[in-house]
Design a protein around this motif. Structure first.
Motif, PDB file in Angstrom:
ATOM      1  N   ALA A  29       0.835  -1.204   0.000  1.00 41.75           N
ATOM      2  CA  ALA A  29       0.000   0.000   0.000  1.00 41.75           C
ATOM      3  C   ALA A  29       0.869   1.253   0.000  1.00 41.75           C
ATOM      4  O   ALA A  29       0.552   2.240  -0.691  1.00 41.75           O
ATOM      5  CB  ALA A  29      -0.921  -0.009   1.216  1.00 41.75           C
ATOM      6  N   TYR A  30       1.970   1.194   0.749  1.00 41.43           N
ATOM      7  CA  TYR A  30       2.878   2.349   0.792  1.00 41.43           C
ATOM      8  C   TYR A  30       3.529   2.570  -0.576  1.00 41.43           C
ATOM      9  O   TYR A  30       3.595   3.708  -1.064  1.00 41.43           O
ATOM     10  CB  TYR A  30       3.958   2.120   1.847  1.00 41.43           C
ATOM     11  N   ALA A  31       3.992   1.481  -1.217  1.00 43.90           N
ATOM     12  CA  ALA A  31       4.612   1.595  -2.538  1.00 43.90           C
ATOM     13  C   ALA A  31       3.614   2.138  -3.553  1.00 43.90           C
ATOM     14  O   ALA A  31       3.962   2.989  -4.394  1.00 43.90           O
ATOM     15  CB  ALA A  31       5.149   0.237  -2.984  1.00 43.90           C
ATOM     16  N   ALA A  32       2.365   1.672  -3.484  1.00 40.12           N
ATOM     17  CA  ALA A  32       1.333   2.156  -4.401  1.00 40.12           C
ATOM     18  C   ALA A  32       1.059   3.641  -4.180  1.00 40.12           C
ATOM     19  O   ALA A  32       0.871   4.404  -5.138  1.00 40.12           O
ATOM     20  CB  ALA A  32       0.051   1.347  -4.211  1.00 40.12           C
ATOM     21  N   TRP A  33       1.053   4.041  -2.904  1.00 34.27           N
ATOM     22  CA  TRP A  33       0.825   5.456  -2.576  1.00 34.27           C
ATOM     23  C   TRP A  33       1.951   6.329  -3.132  1.00 34.27           C
ATOM     24  O   TRP A  33       1.695   7.384  -3.723  1.00 34.27           O
ATOM     25  CB  TRP A  33       0.722   5.604  -1.054  1.00 34.27           C
ATOM     26  N   VAL A  69       7.845  -7.830  -2.355  1.00 33.91           N
ATOM     27  CA  VAL A  69       7.156  -6.670  -2.933  1.00 33.91           C
ATOM     28  C   VAL A  69       8.050  -6.098  -4.022  1.00 33.91           C
ATOM     29  O   VAL A  69       9.209  -5.784  -3.775  1.00 33.91           O
ATOM     30  CB  VAL A  69       6.857  -5.599  -1.866  1.00 33.91           C
ATOM     31  N   ARG A  70       7.518  -5.971  -5.204  1.00 30.34           N
ATOM     32  CA  ARG A  70       8.302  -5.513  -6.345  1.00 30.34           C
ATOM     33  C   ARG A  70       7.772  -4.190  -6.871  1.00 30.34           C
ATOM     34  O   ARG A  70       6.570  -3.948  -6.891  1.00 30.34           O
ATOM     35  CB  ARG A  70       8.266  -6.557  -7.473  1.00 30.34           C
ATOM     36  N   ALA A  71       8.688  -3.377  -7.311  1.00 38.00           N
ATOM     37  CA  ALA A  71       8.315  -2.104  -7.936  1.00 38.00           C
ATOM     38  C   ALA A  71       7.827  -2.357  -9.356  1.00 38.00           C
ATOM     39  O   ALA A  71       8.119  -3.413  -9.939  1.00 38.00           O
ATOM     40  CB  ALA A  71       9.519  -1.165  -7.954  1.00 38.00           C
ATOM     41  N   PRO A  72       7.073  -1.412  -9.930  1.00 34.93           N
ATOM     42  CA  PRO A  72       6.699  -1.553 -11.348  1.00 34.93           C
ATOM     43  C   PRO A  72       7.942  -1.660 -12.209  1.00 34.93           C
ATOM     44  O   PRO A  72       9.010  -1.144 -11.860  1.00 34.93           O
ATOM     45  CB  PRO A  72       5.931  -0.251 -11.640  1.00 34.93           C
ATOM     46  N   LYS A  73       7.827  -2.348 -13.338  1.00 39.74           N
ATOM     47  CA  LYS A  73       8.963  -2.497 -14.227  1.00 39.74           C
ATOM     48  C   LYS A  73       9.366  -1.149 -14.807  1.00 39.74           C
ATOM     49  O   LYS A  73       8.517  -0.315 -15.138  1.00 39.74           O
ATOM     50  CB  LYS A  73       8.622  -3.460 -15.374  1.00 39.74           C
ATOM     51  N   ILE A  74      10.672  -0.967 -14.897  1.00 43.81           N
ATOM     52  CA  ILE A  74      11.188   0.260 -15.498  1.00 43.81           C
ATOM     53  C   ILE A  74      11.063   0.146 -17.012  1.00 43.81           C
ATOM     54  O   ILE A  74      11.495  -0.839 -17.610  1.00 43.81           O
ATOM     55  CB  ILE A  74      12.664   0.480 -15.113  1.00 43.81           C
ATOM     56  N   ALA A  75      10.434   1.151 -17.598  1.00 45.56           N
ATOM     57  CA  ALA A  75      10.290   1.136 -19.059  1.00 45.56           C
ATOM     58  C   ALA A  75      11.657   1.253 -19.711  1.00 45.56           C
ATOM     59  O   ALA A  75      12.446   2.144 -19.391  1.00 45.56           O
ATOM     60  CB  ALA A  75       9.400   2.296 -19.512  1.00 45.56           C
ATOM     61  N   ARG A  76      11.956   0.298 -20.597  1.00 43.89           N
ATOM     62  CA  ARG A  76      13.243   0.323 -21.282  1.00 43.89           C
ATOM     63  C   ARG A  76      13.215   1.353 -22.390  1.00 43.89           C
ATOM     64  O   ARG A  76      12.346   1.332 -23.257  1.00 43.89           O
ATOM     65  CB  ARG A  76      13.550  -1.048 -21.880  1.00 43.89           C
ATOM     66  N   ARG A  77      14.184   2.271 -22.348  1.00 45.33           N
ATOM     67  CA  ARG A  77      14.273   3.260 -23.414  1.00 45.33           C
ATOM     68  C   ARG A  77      14.893   2.614 -24.651  1.00 45.33           C
ATOM     69  O   ARG A  77      15.936   1.975 -24.577  1.00 45.33           O
ATOM     70  CB  ARG A  77      15.105   4.456 -22.970  1.00 45.33           C
ATOM     71  N   LEU A  78      14.236   2.803 -25.779  1.00 46.33           N
ATOM     72  CA  LEU A  78      14.780   2.247 -27.004  1.00 46.33           C
ATOM     73  C   LEU A  78      16.014   3.036 -27.420  1.00 46.33           C
ATOM     74  O   LEU A  78      16.032   4.270 -27.347  1.00 46.33           O
ATOM     75  CB  LEU A  78      13.728   2.308 -28.112  1.00 46.33           C
ATOM     76  N   PRO A  79      17.062   2.335 -27.849  1.00 44.31           N
ATOM     77  CA  PRO A  79      18.277   3.042 -28.259  1.00 44.31           C
ATOM     78  C   PRO A  79      18.034   3.874 -29.505  1.00 44.31           C
ATOM     79  O   PRO A  79      17.275   3.486 -30.391  1.00 44.31           O
ATOM     80  CB  PRO A  79      19.260   1.900 -28.541  1.00 44.31           C
ATOM     81  N   LYS A  80      18.697   5.017 -29.569  1.00 44.95           N
ATOM     82  CA  LYS A  80      18.564   5.882 -30.735  1.00 44.95           C
ATOM     83  C   LYS A  80      19.486   5.385 -31.838  1.00 44.95           C
ATOM     84  O   LYS A  80      20.589   4.910 -31.574  1.00 44.95           O
ATOM     85  CB  LYS A  80      18.920   7.319 -30.363  1.00 44.95           C
ATOM     86  N   SER A  81      19.026   5.497 -33.068  1.00 45.28           N
ATOM     87  CA  SER A  81      19.843   5.057 -34.187  1.00 45.28           C
ATOM     88  C   SER A  81      19.588   5.958 -35.388  1.00 45.28           C
ATOM     89  O   SER A  81      18.651   6.758 -35.404  1.00 45.28           O
ATOM     90  CB  SER A  81      19.533   3.596 -34.545  1.00 45.28           C
ATOM     91  N   THR A 108       6.379   9.049  -7.633  1.00 49.02           N
ATOM     92  CA  THR A 108       7.669   8.383  -7.498  1.00 49.02           C
ATOM     93  C   THR A 108       7.866   7.432  -8.676  1.00 49.02           C
ATOM     94  O   THR A 108       6.991   6.617  -8.974  1.00 49.02           O
ATOM     95  CB  THR A 108       7.760   7.588  -6.181  1.00 49.02           C
ATOM     96  N   THR A 109       8.988   7.546  -9.345  1.00 45.54           N
ATOM     97  CA  THR A 109       9.237   6.729 -10.526  1.00 45.54           C
ATOM     98  C   THR A 109       9.510   5.273 -10.138  1.00 45.54           C
ATOM     99  O   THR A 109       9.829   4.964  -8.987  1.00 45.54           O
ATOM    100  CB  THR A 109      10.447   7.250 -11.309  1.00 45.54           C
ATOM    101  N   ALA A 110       9.407   4.390 -11.130  1.00 45.28           N
ATOM    102  CA  ALA A 110       9.666   2.970 -10.889  1.00 45.28           C
ATOM    103  C   ALA A 110      11.087   2.749 -10.405  1.00 45.28           C
ATOM    104  O   ALA A 110      11.336   1.937  -9.508  1.00 45.28           O
ATOM    105  CB  ALA A 110       9.405   2.176 -12.169  1.00 45.28           C
ATOM    106  N   LYS A 111      12.041   3.489 -10.970  1.00 51.02           N
ATOM    107  CA  LYS A 111      13.443   3.337 -10.557  1.00 51.02           C
ATOM    108  C   LYS A 111      13.626   3.766  -9.110  1.00 51.02           C
ATOM    109  O   LYS A 111      14.318   3.102  -8.328  1.00 51.02           O
ATOM    110  CB  LYS A 111      14.344   4.156 -11.472  1.00 51.02           C
TER     111      LYS A 111
END
Length: 321
Positions: free
Chosen positions: A67-71, A110-122, A77-80
């Motif tokens: 509940a605290y993490a969700a709050w 208790v796990r944090a939300p997954k960190i969105a992977r940034r796609l590499p620039k090309s 607060t970011t996933a990281k």
């Protein structure tokens, strides 16, 4: 309410927090920056527990931690950052178990939300051609072209490029052997354009390199070129070639991988050429490939165009006529 009354209502007493701080500082020897982050995490958690009317560590359950993490997540607060928060809480409860204050660690599991992977620039193929069409013939320009060709044609890491010696360039079979992460070697085909660029550079390399220098690429002082100087050369060359992109050496590696996968669809081969130990690292390029395919579909497929038209309101269609 006095400070004493407020502290008496805390589920985790100030004295325990201070002992935990000393444990982190003197036993685990965490850095001051990490200590400060942990301290802030614990103080916010203590305040949340007080408002939730939790009065003893033994009352804290996994439900409270979730509940605290969700709050925290709802409040920005970011996933990281949540990963660090949960790490702080797990460390705290491990300490409290050691001290005999409680018997369970409610933060475990208790796990944090997954960190969105940034796609590499090309770069796209046209931008690469624009970058590599270097017409100057002075030694620096020939060196830069050879470095850029190798980065793109072979998908080299910056450290791999810098560590190359003249003797690493094959004389016959055009298979470049590279030592990558973990001292693992791999062989990469050396394309004709890259080979021509290297040969042109080797003809003038003696004008820049110190006598006895083994490095393939050198700086103006004759010694092995530094990673920082390669980054600077790549960025400046991108400006000179008018690619309209801020360019890094790693972007050329990403371009190599995405273009190869787009053409071949062979993920395993791309993994081998990049020197990835785990194919999951290579799989990020499948997302890049799909993005490209989706863009092509949206622009070219009749059904895609028809769907876009059907999404328009009658007023938008009228205005578009």
């Amino acid at each position: 309410m006095s400070e004493g009354d407020n502290n008496s209502r805390q589920a985790i007493a100030r004295e325990l927090v201070e002992r935990f701080h000393d444990y982190l500082a003197y036993e685990r020897r965490l850095s001051p920056r990490t200590l400060s982050a942990y301290q802030g995490d614990i103080e916010r958690f203590r305040e949340w527990l007080r408002q939730a009317d939790v009065s003893h560590p033994k009352e804290i359950t996994q439900h409270h931690v979730r509940a605290y993490a969700a709050w925290r997540h709802r409040n920005g607060t970011t996933a990281k950052s949540l990963q660090r928060v949960l790490s702080s809480l797990r460390a705290l409860f491990r300490f409290l178990i050691r001290e005999g204050v409680t018997g369970i660690n409610p933060a475990e599991g208790v796990r944090a939300p997954k960190i969105a992977r940034r796609l590499p620039k090309s770069l796209d193929a046209d931008q690469v051609n624009q970058l590599l069409t270097i017409r100057e013939t002075d030694p620096l320009a020939l060196r830069d072209r050879a470095m850029l060709e190798l980065l793109y044609a072979c998908g080299l890491r910056l450290a791999e490029l810098v560590s190359l010696d003249v003797n690493d360039i094959p004389s016959e079979d055009n298979q470049l052997e590279v030592t990558g992460k973990g001292s693992k070697t791999r062989r990469i085909p050396l394309g004709r354009m890259a080979r021509d660029a290297i040969d042109a550079w080797l003809k003038v390399r003696g004008d820049m390199a110190k006598e006895g220098e083994t490095a393939l690429f050198t700086g103006v002082r004759g010694s092995r070129i530094s990673p920082r100087m390669v980054e600077k050369c790549v960025a400046e060359r991108a400006v000179k070639q008018e690619t309209n992109r801020h360019l890094t050496p790693h972007m050329l590696r990403h371009s190599f991988a995405s273009h190869l996968l787009e053409s071949s669809g062979d993920l395993r081969a791309v993994q081998e050429l990049l020197g990835h130990a785990d194919i999951s690292t290579t799989q990020i390029y499948t997302h890049l490939d799909f993005q490209h395919l989706a863009q092509v579909y949206d622009k070219a497929h009749p059904r895609a165009r028809r769907n876009k038209e059907s999404d328009e309101t009658p007023a938008e269609k009228e205005n578009g006529k």
